[in-house]
Design an enzyme around this catalytic site. Structure first.
Site, PDB file in Angstrom:
ATOM      1  CG  ASN A  10      -1.745   1.190   1.421  1.00  0.00           C
ATOM      2  OD1 ASN A  10      -1.813   2.028   0.526  1.00  0.00           O
ATOM      3  ND2 ASN A  10      -2.407   1.297   2.569  1.00  0.00           N
ATOM      4  CD1 TRP A  11       3.490   1.114  -2.954  1.00  0.00           C
ATOM      5  CD2 TRP A  11       3.590   2.429  -4.770  1.00  0.00           C
ATOM      6  NE1 TRP A  11       4.258   0.472  -3.888  1.00  0.00           N
ATOM      7  CE2 TRP A  11       4.339   1.260  -5.014  1.00  0.00           C
ATOM      8  CE3 TRP A  11       3.506   3.383  -5.766  1.00  0.00           C
ATOM      9  CZ2 TRP A  11       5.002   1.038  -6.218  1.00  0.00           C
ATOM     10  CZ3 TRP A  11       4.165   3.166  -6.970  1.00  0.00           C
ATOM     11  CH2 TRP A  11       4.911   2.000  -7.195  1.00  0.00           C
ATOM     12  CE  LYS A  12      -0.311   3.186   4.754  1.00  0.00           C
ATOM     13  NZ  LYS A  12      -0.271   3.297   6.204  1.00  0.00           N
ATOM     14  CG  HIS A  96      -6.046   1.831   5.308  1.00  0.00           C
ATOM     15  ND1 HIS A  96      -5.597   2.762   6.211  1.00  0.00           N
ATOM     16  CD2 HIS A  96      -5.023   0.958   5.123  1.00  0.00           C
ATOM     17  CE1 HIS A  96      -4.345   2.466   6.548  1.00  0.00           C
ATOM     18  NE2 HIS A  96      -3.975   1.371   5.903  1.00  0.00           N
ATOM     19  CD  GLU A  98      -3.029   5.504   6.951  1.00  0.00           C
ATOM     20  OE1 GLU A  98      -2.963   5.498   5.715  1.00  0.00           O
ATOM     21  OE2 GLU A  98      -2.087   5.119   7.690  1.00  0.00           O
ATOM     22  CD  GLU A 181      -3.641  -2.608   7.457  1.00  0.00           C
ATOM     23  OE1 GLU A 181      -2.611  -2.955   6.890  1.00  0.00           O
ATOM     24  OE2 GLU A 181      -4.146  -1.481   7.338  1.00  0.00           O
ATOM     25  N   GLY A 187       2.254   2.449  10.670  1.00  0.00           N
ATOM     26  CA  GLY A 187       3.165   3.580  10.469  1.00  0.00           C
ATOM     27  C   GLY A 187       3.905   3.984  11.732  1.00  0.00           C
ATOM     28  CB  SER A 228       5.119  -1.728  11.863  1.00  0.00           C
ATOM     29  OG  SER A 228       4.707  -0.388  12.098  1.00  0.00           O
ATOM     30  N   GLY A 249       2.689  -1.191   4.266  1.00  0.00           N
ATOM     31  CA  GLY A 249       2.702   0.226   3.916  1.00  0.00           C
ATOM     32  C   GLY A 249       4.120   0.703   3.653  1.00  0.00           C
ATOM     33  N   GLY A 250       4.720   1.334   4.652  1.00  0.00           N
ATOM     34  CA  GLY A 250       6.037   1.965   4.529  1.00  0.00           C
ATOM     35  C   GLY A 250       7.084   1.083   3.855  1.00  0.00           C
TER      36      GLY A 250
HETATM   37  P1  PGA Z   1       2.658   0.315   7.606  1.00  0.00           P
HETATM   38  O1  PGA Z   1       1.182   0.476   7.003  1.00  0.00           O
HETATM   39  O2  PGA Z   1       3.214  -0.969   7.058  1.00  0.00           O
HETATM   40  O3  PGA Z   1       3.397   1.527   7.146  1.00  0.00           O
HETATM   41  O4  PGA Z   1       2.502   0.259   9.088  1.00  0.00           O
HETATM   42  C1  PGA Z   1       0.344  -0.633   6.801  1.00  0.00           C
HETATM   43  C2  PGA Z   1      -0.976  -0.192   6.222  1.00  0.00           C
HETATM   44  O5  PGA Z   1      -1.455   0.885   6.594  1.00  0.00           O
HETATM   45  O6  PGA Z   1      -1.579  -0.882   5.392  1.00  0.00           O
END
Ligand code: PGA
Length: 265
Positions: A10-12, A96, A98, A181, A187, A228, A249-250
């Site tokens: 997930n590049w966000k 998600h 977010e 999640e 993050g 993470s 994500g990251g």
């Molecule tokens: P993260 O994000 O790996 O940066 O913690 C995961 C996600 O939000 O899908």
């Protein structure tokens, strides 16, 4: 039964045309793609068209990060499932934390919530719209730190699953993907311990067992862990019997790191 592992990046809201293409190119050089692991890359909407062309000859699937439920019409700023299908998108993240306005790092507060209007009802509409276009939803569920501390992890997740999925039949959900999640791990660099992630993923599988009268369904559904995930912890997480891969994500923004995570699956 043996479920195919799945690793989704997930590049966000990151990367531009040049940096996105460079990342995909570097990743494709490093990753060893195997039949027994599905890989999905979810860039921002702006990069979907370009990545479709770049991923065409690989076995990496193209995913989106969100969708709007109407097919077309006067919905300024939104993107429909039909538009995603037209771009070759096969998977889409929904619900998600977010987009629900619940953040691991920023404060989840009255100031952020009004800007992210996701509810269980909108999530359910989005899933329906994706099914209609044969796009596989990746439904995110998870508790905040405050909810965990109050002992509400299971009740929060059950309510999110119930709110999003109560209108569907077992037959519609056979290829469904859920991502556990925990909001506090997203993050923040703080991963949920593998045993605890396994416990919650097994609770989610159990929820499907109790909710739908179909013994095959809970065995088919893929449940990912996200929060993470990195090369250093992916193997331990993915070795757990109820964790069928990860939503990353990251670490998906680093070609070597993401390729190593895929290799761990
Ligand atoms: P993260 O994000 O790996 O940066 O913690 C995961 C996600 O939000 O899908």
């Amino acid at each position: 039964m043996q479920r195919t592992k799945l690793v989704a990046g997930n590049w966000k809201m990151n990367l531009l045309q040049s940096t996105g293409s460079a990342l995909v190119e570097a990743f494709l050089q490093k990753v060893e793609l195997r039949q027994d692991v599905d890989v999905v890359v979810c860039p921002p909407f702006t990069l979907l068209g370009r990545l479709r062309d770049e991923l065409r000859r690989s076995h990496v699937h193209l995913g989106a990060q969100d969708v709007f439920w109407a097919e077309d019409g006067a919905f300024t700023g939104n993107i429909s499932a039909r538009m995603l299908a037209d771009l070759g998108v096969s998977h889409c993240i929904v619900g998600h934390s977010e987009t629900r306005g619940r953040f691991g790092k920023l404060d989840t507060s009255e100031t952020t919530l009004p800007y992210f209007g996701e509810t269980n009802e909108t999530i359910s509409l989005k899933i329906q719209a994706l099914f209609y276009q044969s796009i596989e939803p990746i439904l995110c569920v998870g508790e905040t730190l405050a909810e965990r501390k109050a002992g509400q992890t299971e009740s929060v997740i059950a309510a999110q699953l119930e709110g999003a999925l109560s209108g569907f039949d077992a037959a519609e959900l056979f290829f469904f993907i859920v991502a556990y999640e925990p909001v506090w791990a997203i993050g923040t660099g703080e991963t949920c311990p593998a045993d605890e992630a396994e416990r919650v993923c097994s609770f989610i599988r159990e929820w499907f067992k109790n909710k739908f009268n179909d013994p095959d369904l809970p065995e088919q559904i893929r449940i990912l862990y996200g929060g993470s995930v990195k090369a250093a912890n992916a193997k331990e997480l993915f070795n757990k019997p109820n964790i069928d891969g990860g939503l990353v994500g990251g670490a998906s923004l680093d070609a070597t790191e993401f390729a190593t995570i895929v290799a761990s699956a």
